[in-house]
Design an enzyme around this catalytic site. Structure first.
Site, PDB file in Angstrom:
ATOM      1  N   HIS A  34      20.425 -27.707 -15.879  1.00 13.31           N
ATOM      2  CA  HIS A  34      21.545 -26.770 -16.021  1.00 13.31           C
ATOM      3  C   HIS A  34      22.603 -27.496 -16.852  1.00 13.31           C
ATOM      4  O   HIS A  34      22.381 -28.645 -17.284  1.00 13.31           O
ATOM      5  CB  HIS A  34      22.059 -26.345 -14.634  1.00 13.31           C
ATOM      6  CG  HIS A  34      22.315 -27.498 -13.699  1.00 13.31           C
ATOM      7  ND1 HIS A  34      23.286 -28.451 -13.944  1.00 13.31           N
ATOM      8  CD2 HIS A  34      21.700 -27.887 -12.555  1.00 13.31           C
ATOM      9  CE1 HIS A  34      23.283 -29.342 -12.967  1.00 13.31           C
ATOM     10  NE2 HIS A  34      22.308 -29.032 -12.115  1.00 13.31           N
ATOM     11  N   HIS A  37      23.376 -31.233 -16.151  1.00 12.68           N
ATOM     12  CA  HIS A  37      22.457 -32.200 -16.765  1.00 12.68           C
ATOM     13  C   HIS A  37      22.737 -32.319 -18.266  1.00 12.68           C
ATOM     14  O   HIS A  37      22.774 -33.426 -18.818  1.00 12.68           O
ATOM     15  CB  HIS A  37      21.006 -31.738 -16.597  1.00 12.68           C
ATOM     16  CG  HIS A  37      20.526 -31.685 -15.178  1.00 12.68           C
ATOM     17  ND1 HIS A  37      20.227 -30.501 -14.545  1.00 12.68           N
ATOM     18  CD2 HIS A  37      20.265 -32.661 -14.277  1.00 12.68           C
ATOM     19  CE1 HIS A  37      19.806 -30.747 -13.310  1.00 12.68           C
ATOM     20  NE2 HIS A  37      19.825 -32.050 -13.123  1.00 12.68           N
ATOM     21  N   GLY A 147      26.259 -38.097 -12.869  1.00 14.67           N
ATOM     22  CA  GLY A 147      27.290 -37.094 -12.606  1.00 14.67           C
ATOM     23  C   GLY A 147      28.089 -37.461 -11.364  1.00 14.67           C
ATOM     24  O   GLY A 147      27.547 -37.978 -10.391  1.00 14.67           O
ATOM     25  N   LYS A 149      29.286 -35.332  -9.430  1.00 12.47           N
ATOM     26  CA  LYS A 149      29.019 -34.385  -8.349  1.00 12.47           C
ATOM     27  C   LYS A 149      28.383 -35.162  -7.194  1.00 12.47           C
ATOM     28  O   LYS A 149      28.713 -34.984  -6.041  1.00 12.47           O
ATOM     29  CB  LYS A 149      28.073 -33.268  -8.802  1.00 12.47           C
ATOM     30  CG  LYS A 149      27.999 -32.163  -7.765  1.00 12.47           C
ATOM     31  CD  LYS A 149      26.822 -31.268  -7.958  1.00 12.47           C
ATOM     32  CE  LYS A 149      25.560 -31.981  -7.648  1.00 12.47           C
ATOM     33  NZ  LYS A 149      24.533 -31.155  -7.021  1.00 12.47           N
ATOM     34  N   MET A 184      27.514 -26.898 -10.270  1.00  9.07           N
ATOM     35  CA  MET A 184      26.136 -26.597 -10.684  1.00  9.07           C
ATOM     36  C   MET A 184      25.162 -27.530  -9.981  1.00  9.07           C
ATOM     37  O   MET A 184      25.447 -28.719  -9.798  1.00  9.07           O
ATOM     38  CB  MET A 184      26.005 -26.756 -12.192  1.00  9.07           C
ATOM     39  CG  MET A 184      26.653 -25.628 -12.924  1.00  9.07           C
ATOM     40  SD  MET A 184      26.094 -25.592 -14.624  1.00  9.07           S
ATOM     41  CE  MET A 184      27.004 -24.190 -15.201  1.00  9.07           C
TER      42      MET A 184
HETATM   43  P1  AMP Z   1      19.518 -34.341 -10.324  1.00  7.28           P
HETATM   44  O1  AMP Z   1      18.526 -33.795 -11.284  1.00  7.28           O
HETATM   45  O2  AMP Z   1      20.082 -33.316  -9.389  1.00  7.28           O
HETATM   46  O3  AMP Z   1      19.053 -35.605  -9.647  1.00  7.28           O
HETATM   47  O4  AMP Z   1      20.777 -34.775 -11.213  1.00  7.28           O
HETATM   48  C1  AMP Z   1      20.625 -35.647 -12.297  1.00  7.28           C
HETATM   49  C2  AMP Z   1      21.990 -36.111 -12.739  1.00  7.28           C
HETATM   50  O5  AMP Z   1      22.780 -34.987 -13.114  1.00  7.28           O
HETATM   51  C3  AMP Z   1      22.758 -36.847 -11.629  1.00  7.28           C
HETATM   52  O6  AMP Z   1      23.457 -37.942 -12.184  1.00  7.28           O
HETATM   53  C4  AMP Z   1      23.702 -35.792 -11.138  1.00  7.28           C
HETATM   54  O7  AMP Z   1      24.889 -36.315 -10.581  1.00  7.28           O
HETATM   55  C5  AMP Z   1      24.005 -35.043 -12.414  1.00  7.28           C
HETATM   56  N1  AMP Z   1      24.493 -33.710 -12.104  1.00  7.28           N
HETATM   57  C6  AMP Z   1      23.880 -32.767 -11.328  1.00  7.28           C
HETATM   58  N2  AMP Z   1      24.660 -31.678 -11.219  1.00  7.28           N
HETATM   59  C7  AMP Z   1      25.796 -31.932 -11.916  1.00  7.28           C
HETATM   60  C8  AMP Z   1      26.993 -31.196 -12.183  1.00  7.28           C
HETATM   61  N3  AMP Z   1      27.186 -29.981 -11.691  1.00  7.28           N
HETATM   62  N4  AMP Z   1      27.934 -31.780 -12.952  1.00  7.28           N
HETATM   63  C9  AMP Z   1      27.753 -33.028 -13.448  1.00  7.28           C
HETATM   64  N5  AMP Z   1      26.654 -33.765 -13.244  1.00  7.28           N
HETATM   65  C10 AMP Z   1      25.687 -33.230 -12.490  1.00  7.28           C
END
Ligand code: AMP
Length: 282
Positions: A34, A37, A147, A149, A184
């Site tokens: 999204h 990412h 991120g 988040k 997100m």
């Molecule tokens: P994930 O695929 O959920 O493990 O996330 C991969 C990376 O994207 C991690 O560093 C998360 O912190 C970052 N991330 C996920 N959602 C968001 C968001 N809404 N805003 C900023 N970074 C994000």
């Protein structure tokens, strides 16, 4: 855009790139991209010669009964989105290659993994730090993007990299939100329309807490009570935790002086959502 599946090929590719004097940026992800990412990928694109995105749903960071099997996956869609923002390499290893038979070495960051998400997801951060260590060894990036988040994850990774002298700069990126403010998350796709409103109670609670601090309240207990009330009033949302901690060591604050991290996790049905707000007292 290259798609690399084996850790050996990934290491070889990075060695060539580094040998030619280019810098490498790594964005570790579990896929189902999204804008959150993509914001990390775009930042890496601006700051590094070579952008590598790892896409791996890491089994060791999911606990028993969590959503490892159900976690949304769409590799082709993800590749299209990554290519559009200029990613050079997708590293998409097979779990058998990351955790071959006989695997028995884990990376554990002790104190700052105990509270917040670590309390409700025992073992989660050990899975995260283990896979991120492996990715850093295989990709050998100059910079890695995370991120905010997942604020605790960001702090834990920074601690690990510093403690283990891993030569990489960890870059924290701002939270990207939907139009209505919901942070997100790949897990937002689990939410049914009627759960969506309840999901927003987490941000409402954190913002109310932030406002209380801005208005001079310095007692974390009162803030936590008010935040809890907001989520409790929004069924089917249920509080997992809502806390006021120090943004650096993540320890609970007894009194708010300069800066605070308001962090929370809620369940809406089976979906677990997290969010946070940083507050500076002026
Ligand atoms: P994930 O695929 O959920 O493990 O996330 C991969 C990376 O994207 C991690 O560093 C998360 O912190 C970052 N991330 C996920 N959602 C968001 C968001 N809404 N805003 C900023 N970074 C994000």
């Amino acid at each position: 855009m290259k798609i690399i599946k084996s850790p050996d090929s990934m290491y070889a590719d990075s060695s060539l790139v580094r040998g030619s004097g280019q810098t490498i940026g790594l964005v570790p992800t579990m896929g189902f991209f999204h804008e959150g990412h993509l914001s990390l990928m775009k930042k890496a694109r601006k700051e590094c010669d070579r952008v590598v995105v790892s896409l791996f749903v890491n089994p060791t960071q999911f606990g028993p009964g969590e959503d490892f099997e159900a976690y949304p996956r769409d590799f082709n869609r993800d590749c299209g989105m990554a290519e559009e923002v200029g990613v050079d390499v997708i590293f998409h290893p097979d779990p058998k290659n990351m955790y071959p038979q006989g695997f028995q070495t884990y990376v554990q960051v002790n104190q700052i993994t105990k509270g917040l998400c670590g309390r409700s997801r025992p073992g989660h951060f050990m899975g995260v730090t283990t896979i991120v260590s492996k990715l850093l060894n295989v990709v050998t990036p100059d910079r890695a993007y995370f991120g905010k988040k997942d604020y605790q994850q960001f702090v834990v990774i920074k601690r690990m990299v510093s403690d283990l002298d891993i030569p990489v700069k960890i870059i924290g990126c701002p939270i990207v939100r939907e139009k209505d403010g919901l942070a997100m998350s790949s897990r937002n796709t689990y939410l049914k329309p009627d759960q969506r409103e309840a999901a927003l109670s987490l941000l409402r609670a954190l913002k109310a807490g932030k406002m209380m601090i801005k208005n001079g309240m310095n007692d974390p207990e009162k803030i936590v009570r008010a935040m809890n009330g907001i989520v409790v009033d929004s069924p089917p949302a249920r509080v997992d935790y809502l806390e006021v901690v120090h943004p650096d060591d993540l320890l609970p604050l007894k009194r708010i002086e300069k800066r605070a991290l308001l962090a929370g996790a809620i369940f809406v049905g089976k979906t677990r959502l997290i969010d946070n707000q940083i507050v500076s007292v002026s």
